[in-house]
Design a protein around this motif. Sequence first.
Motif, PDB file in Angstrom:
ATOM      1  N   LEU A   1       0.830  -1.208   0.000  1.00  0.00           N
ATOM      2  CA  LEU A   1       0.000   0.000   0.000  1.00  0.00           C
ATOM      3  C   LEU A   1       0.865   1.259   0.000  1.00  0.00           C
ATOM      4  CD1 LEU A   1      -2.814  -1.089   2.490  1.00  0.00           C
ATOM      5  CD2 LEU A   1      -2.840  -1.113   0.000  1.00  0.00           C
ATOM      6  N   VAL A   2       2.000   1.206   0.690  1.00  0.00           N
ATOM      7  CA  VAL A   2       2.930   2.336   0.662  1.00  0.00           C
ATOM      8  C   VAL A   2       3.439   2.560  -0.755  1.00  0.00           C
ATOM      9  CG1 VAL A   2       5.208   3.140   1.419  1.00  0.00           C
ATOM     10  CG2 VAL A   2       3.633   2.127   3.078  1.00  0.00           C
ATOM     11  N   ASP A   3       3.802   1.470  -1.428  1.00  0.00           N
ATOM     12  CA  ASP A   3       4.295   1.581  -2.804  1.00  0.00           C
ATOM     13  C   ASP A   3       3.219   2.145  -3.731  1.00  0.00           C
ATOM     14  OD1 ASP A   3       6.694   0.557  -2.013  1.00  0.00           O
ATOM     15  OD2 ASP A   3       6.267  -1.493  -2.665  1.00  0.00           O
ATOM     16  N   GLN A   4       1.986   1.684  -3.541  1.00  0.00           N
ATOM     17  CA  GLN A   4       0.906   2.170  -4.404  1.00  0.00           C
ATOM     18  C   GLN A   4       0.682   3.664  -4.198  1.00  0.00           C
ATOM     19  OE1 GLN A   4      -3.828   1.395  -4.817  1.00  0.00           O
ATOM     20  NE2 GLN A   4      -2.546  -0.428  -4.703  1.00  0.00           N
ATOM     21  N   SER A   5       0.761   4.119  -2.965  1.00  0.00           N
ATOM     22  CA  SER A   5       0.606   5.553  -2.689  1.00  0.00           C
ATOM     23  C   SER A   5       1.715   6.347  -3.355  1.00  0.00           C
ATOM     24  CB  SER A   5       0.608   5.802  -1.174  1.00  0.00           C
ATOM     25  OG  SER A   5      -0.465   5.137  -0.551  1.00  0.00           O
ATOM     26  N   ASP A   6       2.964   5.845  -3.260  1.00  0.00           N
ATOM     27  CA  ASP A   6       4.096   6.556  -3.858  1.00  0.00           C
ATOM     28  C   ASP A   6       3.979   6.618  -5.375  1.00  0.00           C
ATOM     29  OD1 ASP A   6       5.157   6.937  -1.358  1.00  0.00           O
ATOM     30  OD2 ASP A   6       6.596   5.284  -1.475  1.00  0.00           O
ATOM     31  N   VAL A   7       3.611   5.501  -5.992  1.00  0.00           N
ATOM     32  CA  VAL A   7       3.488   5.464  -7.457  1.00  0.00           C
ATOM     33  C   VAL A   7       2.387   6.414  -7.924  1.00  0.00           C
ATOM     34  CG1 VAL A   7       2.817   4.021  -9.415  1.00  0.00           C
ATOM     35  CG2 VAL A   7       4.420   3.144  -7.718  1.00  0.00           C
ATOM     36  N   THR A   8       1.256   6.407  -7.206  1.00  0.00           N
ATOM     37  CA  THR A   8       0.147   7.290  -7.592  1.00  0.00           C
ATOM     38  C   THR A   8       0.550   8.753  -7.469  1.00  0.00           C
ATOM     39  OG1 THR A   8      -1.448   5.635  -6.844  1.00  0.00           O
ATOM     40  CG2 THR A   8      -2.253   7.877  -7.147  1.00  0.00           C
ATOM     41  N   ALA A   9       1.218   9.095  -6.364  1.00  0.00           N
ATOM     42  CA  ALA A   9       1.643  10.481  -6.166  1.00  0.00           C
ATOM     43  C   ALA A   9       2.638  10.911  -7.245  1.00  0.00           C
ATOM     44  CB  ALA A   9       2.263  10.638  -4.778  1.00  0.00           C
ATOM     45  N   ASP A  10       3.526  10.012  -7.657  1.00  0.00           N
ATOM     46  CA  ASP A  10       4.519  10.351  -8.676  1.00  0.00           C
ATOM     47  C   ASP A  10       3.884  10.563 -10.046  1.00  0.00           C
ATOM     48  OD1 ASP A  10       6.518  10.186  -6.810  1.00  0.00           O
ATOM     49  OD2 ASP A  10       7.106   8.137  -7.311  1.00  0.00           O
ATOM     50  N   ARG A  11       2.835   9.798 -10.344  1.00  0.00           N
ATOM     51  CA  ARG A  11       2.240   9.864 -11.683  1.00  0.00           C
ATOM     52  C   ARG A  11       1.060  10.824 -11.770  1.00  0.00           C
ATOM     53  NH1 ARG A  11       2.381   3.408 -13.383  1.00  0.00           N
ATOM     54  NH2 ARG A  11       4.645   3.213 -13.307  1.00  0.00           N
ATOM     55  N   LEU A  12       0.604  11.337 -10.644  1.00  0.00           N
ATOM     56  CA  LEU A  12      -0.543  12.243 -10.657  1.00  0.00           C
ATOM     57  C   LEU A  12      -0.281  13.493 -11.501  1.00  0.00           C
ATOM     58  CD1 LEU A  12      -3.406  12.570  -9.585  1.00  0.00           C
ATOM     59  CD2 LEU A  12      -2.471  13.681  -7.545  1.00  0.00           C
ATOM     60  N   PRO A  13       0.913  14.129 -11.416  1.00  0.00           N
ATOM     61  CA  PRO A  13       1.153  15.294 -12.289  1.00  0.00           C
ATOM     62  C   PRO A  13       1.049  14.959 -13.772  1.00  0.00           C
ATOM     63  CG  PRO A  13       2.777  15.217 -10.515  1.00  0.00           C
ATOM     64  CD  PRO A  13       2.023  13.928 -10.456  1.00  0.00           C
ATOM     65  N   LEU A  14       1.507  13.761 -14.176  1.00  0.00           N
ATOM     66  CA  LEU A  14       1.396  13.353 -15.578  1.00  0.00           C
ATOM     67  C   LEU A  14      -0.068  13.228 -15.984  1.00  0.00           C
ATOM     68  CD1 LEU A  14       2.651  12.275 -18.222  1.00  0.00           C
ATOM     69  CD2 LEU A  14       2.629  10.000 -17.192  1.00  0.00           C
ATOM     70  N   PHE A  15      -0.864  12.649 -15.112  1.00  0.00           N
ATOM     71  CA  PHE A  15      -2.297  12.491 -15.379  1.00  0.00           C
ATOM     72  C   PHE A  15      -2.982  13.850 -15.508  1.00  0.00           C
ATOM     73  CE2 PHE A  15      -6.461  12.313 -13.097  1.00  0.00           C
ATOM     74  CZ  PHE A  15      -7.193  11.731 -14.111  1.00  0.00           C
ATOM     75  N   ILE A  16      -2.716  14.737 -14.553  1.00  0.00           N
ATOM     76  CA  ILE A  16      -3.328  16.069 -14.586  1.00  0.00           C
ATOM     77  C   ILE A  16      -2.886  16.832 -15.833  1.00  0.00           C
ATOM     78  CG2 ILE A  16      -3.381  18.311 -13.424  1.00  0.00           C
ATOM     79  CD1 ILE A  16      -3.269  16.829 -10.769  1.00  0.00           C
ATOM     80  N   GLY A  17      -1.586  16.739 -16.163  1.00  0.00           N
ATOM     81  CA  GLY A  17      -1.094  17.412 -17.352  1.00  0.00           C
ATOM     82  C   GLY A  17      -1.741  16.888 -18.619  1.00  0.00           C
ATOM     83  N   GLY A  18      -1.948  15.569 -18.697  1.00  0.00           N
ATOM     84  CA  GLY A  18      -2.599  14.987 -19.867  1.00  0.00           C
ATOM     85  C   GLY A  18      -4.024  15.460 -20.033  1.00  0.00           C
ATOM     86  N   VAL A  19      -4.770  15.496 -18.918  1.00  0.00           N
ATOM     87  CA  VAL A  19      -6.161  15.955 -18.973  1.00  0.00           C
ATOM     88  C   VAL A  19      -6.227  17.425 -19.375  1.00  0.00           C
ATOM     89  CG1 VAL A  19      -8.244  16.361 -17.613  1.00  0.00           C
ATOM     90  CG2 VAL A  19      -6.962  14.248 -17.310  1.00  0.00           C
ATOM     91  N   LEU A  20      -5.367  18.252 -18.759  1.00  0.00           N
ATOM     92  CA  LEU A  20      -5.370  19.674 -19.082  1.00  0.00           C
ATOM     93  C   LEU A  20      -5.016  19.914 -20.548  1.00  0.00           C
ATOM     94  CD1 LEU A  20      -3.623  21.223 -15.939  1.00  0.00           C
ATOM     95  CD2 LEU A  20      -6.005  21.472 -16.606  1.00  0.00           C
ATOM     96  N   GLY A  21      -4.010  19.182 -21.031  1.00  0.00           N
ATOM     97  CA  GLY A  21      -3.593  19.369 -22.422  1.00  0.00           C
ATOM     98  C   GLY A  21      -4.685  18.993 -23.410  1.00  0.00           C
TER      99      GLY A  21
END
Length: 410
Positions: A206-226
């Motif tokens: 669960l710690v790993d999943q939280s870290d991976v999600t936090a790291d990739r969240l900016p990419l997701f937000i940037g993709g949606v905004l673009g």
Amino acid sequence: LFLMGLTYLYGVALSASLAVLVVMAASVTLLPALLGFARGGVNRLRIGRAPRTRGDGRPPAAMRWSRLVQRRPLTAAIAGVAILLVLAAPLTGLRLGFPDSGNDRAGTTTRAAYDLVADGFGRGASGPLLLVAEGADRGELRELVADVRRTDGVRAVAPPVVNGGGDTAVVSVVSDASPQDAATADLVRRLRAEHDVLVGGETASLVDQSDVTADRLPLFIGGVLGLSFLLLLFAFRAPLVALKAGVMNLLSIAAAYGVVAAVADGGTLGQLVGSDTATPVPPFIPVMMFAILFGLSMDYEVFLLSRIREEFLARGNTSRAVTEGLASTARVITAAALIMVAVFGAFVLSGEVFLKLIGIGLATAVLIDATVVRMVLVPAVMQILGDRNWWLPRWLDRLIPHGELEPRPA
């Protein structure tokens, strides 16, 4: 959602996309067919349109409100942004993680069992870490166990269990902190950095999943905004309008994240909805919130801007177009927002903490978007920009295909 690279979100992405496609297809095929069957009977229970003026000659409330905002656009814009920033302030304390039984309501059997285990064996006993050592002999295992016991944050270390081949050993480690505590996540990272072992178990996963999600969240937000920027640019042929929509949606979603963080903190707001302890926010909640809310927010944006642009193309007056557009769409947007606030607000009645957080976040964001953003910031900013709203460089005009939502008036 596919940009997140998390397999459990792929099904969500596909099902949500298919649902939208099915509804869109029904809207342009089944709905017209049913209206054709109904013919004139569809208006039998007609309520009627809102009058452009009231019985006393005064314009409707939405039009009066728009004119009020447009008379002091800078003041309205500053006030709207200030409200959103205040609501977003708790976002700095947002902690991603997965709640455990310690976050359940007091009096439930799961909370009682968790408290008993924590009192007797330590708060980390309900979610031990599993250390896996490969190729270590007995002497190296004894040294490993001794080193791990001296590691900060470790409460207890069980004797190693060696497999039949003697080449792999598993060591169970109990943290001083609970599984969902930030200190436990720090311990996982420290064990991996200081010892030649693999750290597994449910808590570490669960710690790993939280870290991976936090790291990739900016990419997701940037993709949606673009993608949203490109689609709005194609629809309205106005770069500033598309950019403004993205910035305002980010502000409203940040405000919703801030409210979720404040509730999850377990203070006065948390106690109002039955959350009496500081609770980490499951990492999928910000992802789902952003996906859902950005979609809803863009719906409202298209409702409003398409009417404003239609009026502008007909009369060439931006100020009047904003007034007419807001007055024409205010009831539609308000009705849609109230429906969604009621739906999401019902989540708060759930006994699960994460469902409460989802409901509060979504309901708050929709309410903010339909009030502060659509009723204050959009008319204020568009009034400030004036005809610059529709500025489009010639080179960009040649690149964008013509596919406006509304035909130009004859």
